[in-house]
Write a protein that holds these residues in place. Sequence first.
Motif, PDB file in Angstrom:
ATOM      1  N   GLN A 110       7.766  17.205  40.381  1.00 54.91           N
ATOM      2  CA  GLN A 110       6.840  18.295  40.041  1.00 54.91           C
ATOM      3  C   GLN A 110       6.137  18.806  41.302  1.00 54.91           C
ATOM      4  O   GLN A 110       6.020  20.007  41.517  1.00 54.91           O
ATOM      5  CB  GLN A 110       5.791  17.801  39.027  1.00 54.91           C
ATOM      6  CG  GLN A 110       6.336  17.625  37.620  1.00 54.91           C
ATOM      7  CD  GLN A 110       6.786  18.938  36.990  1.00 54.91           C
ATOM      8  OE1 GLN A 110       6.420  20.014  37.417  1.00 54.91           O
ATOM      9  NE2 GLN A 110       7.637  18.843  35.973  1.00 54.91           N
ATOM     10  N   MET A 152       6.503  22.523  42.873  1.00 55.43           N
ATOM     11  CA  MET A 152       5.299  23.368  42.877  1.00 55.43           C
ATOM     12  C   MET A 152       4.806  23.688  44.292  1.00 55.43           C
ATOM     13  O   MET A 152       4.294  24.772  44.546  1.00 55.43           O
ATOM     14  CB  MET A 152       4.153  22.672  42.121  1.00 55.43           C
ATOM     15  CG  MET A 152       4.426  22.483  40.655  1.00 55.43           C
ATOM     16  SD  MET A 152       4.503  24.067  39.823  1.00 55.43           S
ATOM     17  CE  MET A 152       4.984  23.574  38.196  1.00 55.43           C
ATOM     18  N   ARG A 153       4.954  22.725  45.206  1.00 54.34           N
ATOM     19  CA  ARG A 153       4.278  22.854  46.503  1.00 54.34           C
ATOM     20  C   ARG A 153       5.192  23.225  47.680  1.00 54.34           C
ATOM     21  O   ARG A 153       4.692  23.619  48.721  1.00 54.34           O
ATOM     22  CB  ARG A 153       3.569  21.529  46.848  1.00 54.34           C
ATOM     23  CG  ARG A 153       2.527  21.092  45.839  1.00 54.34           C
ATOM     24  CD  ARG A 153       1.261  21.942  45.995  1.00 54.34           C
ATOM     25  NE  ARG A 153       0.329  21.709  44.916  1.00 54.34           N
ATOM     26  CZ  ARG A 153      -0.551  20.717  44.888  1.00 54.34           C
ATOM     27  NH1 ARG A 153      -0.619  19.868  45.892  1.00 54.34           N
ATOM     28  NH2 ARG A 153      -1.367  20.567  43.867  1.00 54.34           N
ATOM     29  N   MET A 201       9.900  26.037  45.129  1.00 56.99           N
ATOM     30  CA  MET A 201       9.578  27.328  44.504  1.00 56.99           C
ATOM     31  C   MET A 201      10.827  28.209  44.412  1.00 56.99           C
ATOM     32  O   MET A 201      11.035  28.907  43.420  1.00 56.99           O
ATOM     33  CB  MET A 201       8.471  28.024  45.307  1.00 56.99           C
ATOM     34  CG  MET A 201       7.093  27.434  44.995  1.00 56.99           C
ATOM     35  SD  MET A 201       5.780  28.336  45.797  1.00 56.99           S
ATOM     36  CE  MET A 201       5.567  27.420  47.293  1.00 56.99           C
ATOM     37  N   ARG A 252      12.864  27.127  41.488  1.00 55.73           N
ATOM     38  CA  ARG A 252      12.293  27.631  40.234  1.00 55.73           C
ATOM     39  C   ARG A 252      12.652  29.104  40.058  1.00 55.73           C
ATOM     40  O   ARG A 252      12.987  29.553  38.953  1.00 55.73           O
ATOM     41  CB  ARG A 252      10.776  27.436  40.223  1.00 55.73           C
ATOM     42  CG  ARG A 252      10.406  25.995  39.888  1.00 55.73           C
ATOM     43  CD  ARG A 252       8.966  25.659  40.259  1.00 55.73           C
ATOM     44  NE  ARG A 252       8.015  26.600  39.716  1.00 55.73           N
ATOM     45  CZ  ARG A 252       6.884  26.974  40.323  1.00 55.73           C
ATOM     46  NH1 ARG A 252       6.576  26.467  41.503  1.00 55.73           N
ATOM     47  NH2 ARG A 252       6.078  27.828  39.761  1.00 55.73           N
TER      48      ARG A 252
END
Lengths: 290, 377
Positions: free
Chosen positions: A157, A161-162, A167, A170
């Motif tokens: 996660q 996310m970071r 990213m 995603r």
Amino acid sequence: MLLLQLLINGIQVGALYGLTAVGFSLIFGSTKIFHFAHGSAFAIAAYVFYYLYSVTAAHWLVAALAAAVAAVLFGILLDRLVYAPIQRHEGSFFTVFVASFGVGIVVQNVLGMVFGRSFVAVSTPLSRSVEIFSGVFVSPLAGIAILCVALFFGGLQLFLMRTHIGMALRALSENTELVRVFGLRPRQLSTYAFALGSLLVVPAAILTAAGSGINPAIGHHVMLISLAATIVGGVGSLRGAACAGLLLGLAENLALWVFEPQWSEAVTFIVLFLFILFRPSGFFGRAVTS
Amino acid sequence: MVFFKHSFLAALLGVALSFGTAAQAQEVRIGAVFPMSGPNASYGDIFGSGANLAAEHVNADKMLSGKLSIQYEDSQALPQQGVIGMNKLVNVEKVPYVLSAFTGVSKAISTVAQRTKTVAVNGGGVGPDMAELGPYFWNVIPLANFEVRAMIPYLVKERGLKRVVLVYVDDPLGQAIRKELESALPATGGQLVEALSVPNTAQQFSGIAARVRDAKPDAVYIASYGSQQLQIIKQFRDNGVTQQLASYSAFSVPEINAFPEAKGALYTTQNVDWTSKDPVTKRFVDDYKAKHNKLPSAYIANYYNAVRLFALLAKDLQKKGKPITGENLLAQRIETKTFDLVGGKTSFEANGTVIAPIQVNEVDGKGGKAVTVAHAK
């Protein structure tokens, strides 16, 4: 007491299912490739760990690292050497699936030839259950499995996310064309997805080799569970896949409280069927609209 | 010119035919439908090692006028694949005699055997109803009902283990073992406290171990096979099932005998004295040990016997000038009555099933040892 025991067993089995399913879901969600050979990455990691730890008596950490390298390499090579050429020639979804299925069969047979076609297991005192109170047995592996899920899922996660690659991955699952517009290379991102997805099966593979043992055909079972968990969790939802893996493990074990063991595997598919019927988008999947 | 062309073609045809006849005379082929891939593939290797050794001995002794060879087909231990293999052997390869294994596969191919009058010989499957699969289906292994009838009195009377839980694969063999336990246990003062069926694809048994513990048995009878039975043993032992384990001849594989978690488990097989001075047994044991550096198992002896049985029958047929067909092999088996096979002189019941005593073995975690012998007919 039986119910409590089955609940504990369900959480342990479900944790392993969850980890495996998250890897498959990540790959399928971002690349749209039906990576049937995900089960093969699991089997390769399990056998490499077994060979190094049990046969050559290497340190468990060395064996685990080698298993991770083997699984990741397998994922990357498969993406680069099999899926990429098929996609370059605009092969259909079905062509990629057949290729992946074929690789799965080849890996199963190669593992059989190299390691023998029978059952093998990593012998460790960690798999021996101890009676924590009257009639309830828990093995240290159960705790390790839950810890692994928390660590790997939490790490994933954070990564998604970071980090820029996270990213981008995603974004890839949302819109490939838009990713290209932003100057990113979907092919390269696909390789990252395969590397990450394959890495995620490693703890489950090692814990399975120690807990229930492995045989060259284990990839099929892994794939079946991963697929069911991906659908139940919602295609593309990693959180959903993890929860669905846990749900399937719990359902499989809790079913034993009421039904014959004969029906415990069928329960997995009854859960799958119910989701397809009443909530086709899964736990956390997005509703499909026309 | 036309005459020469025709003569040349006729000569070519003649040469081809004579070569074909010579090739036929050189080879006597039988078939085998064994699992050679999938989770039960290790059984195929074990069965094949016995069959191949027998073929080597038959050829070395020049028992037949022609070299004996075995054509293998992969059944994956699945009935459907078995029938595909059997059809190929019967319709394409035209073999008169096929080795078979696994109850489900054997039952599936038995109809092809009856229809095409091809002898099918089972040396690995032990489902009791395999005795009733028709005249062309023979068993060179005593069936599971005899094994259960030998094990239960030993468990109850010798070991004092009265409460038994059965964990079985829900297939014809597992159901037959359950039926046999349901009648044999009460008859000897024991009790079947729980019977838990599992699918043959199941790989997780920690929950079933909880059910077994909950039933508080004295012994657990496992009726599974292949990789699954090892997984059951490991997960039962890991999950607090400390009771005596028992099973049938499926446990007579090297993996179980060397499996530390299986130490102390009891299993039945037909009684074969590996130290026997009988020349057939001695040669088999000596040559197997020389080749594989270990003692053979009952399964290996069974498939050795199956091939040797064919050679003995075919030899008699060749002596009489009769063709080696399924019909003639059946007639010859009925006529000969007893055969010199591994384990001594062997005869068959009218239904084609071998008559053999049963022994109870104990796994020592290193290779296995026989602890007692119980005879059953």
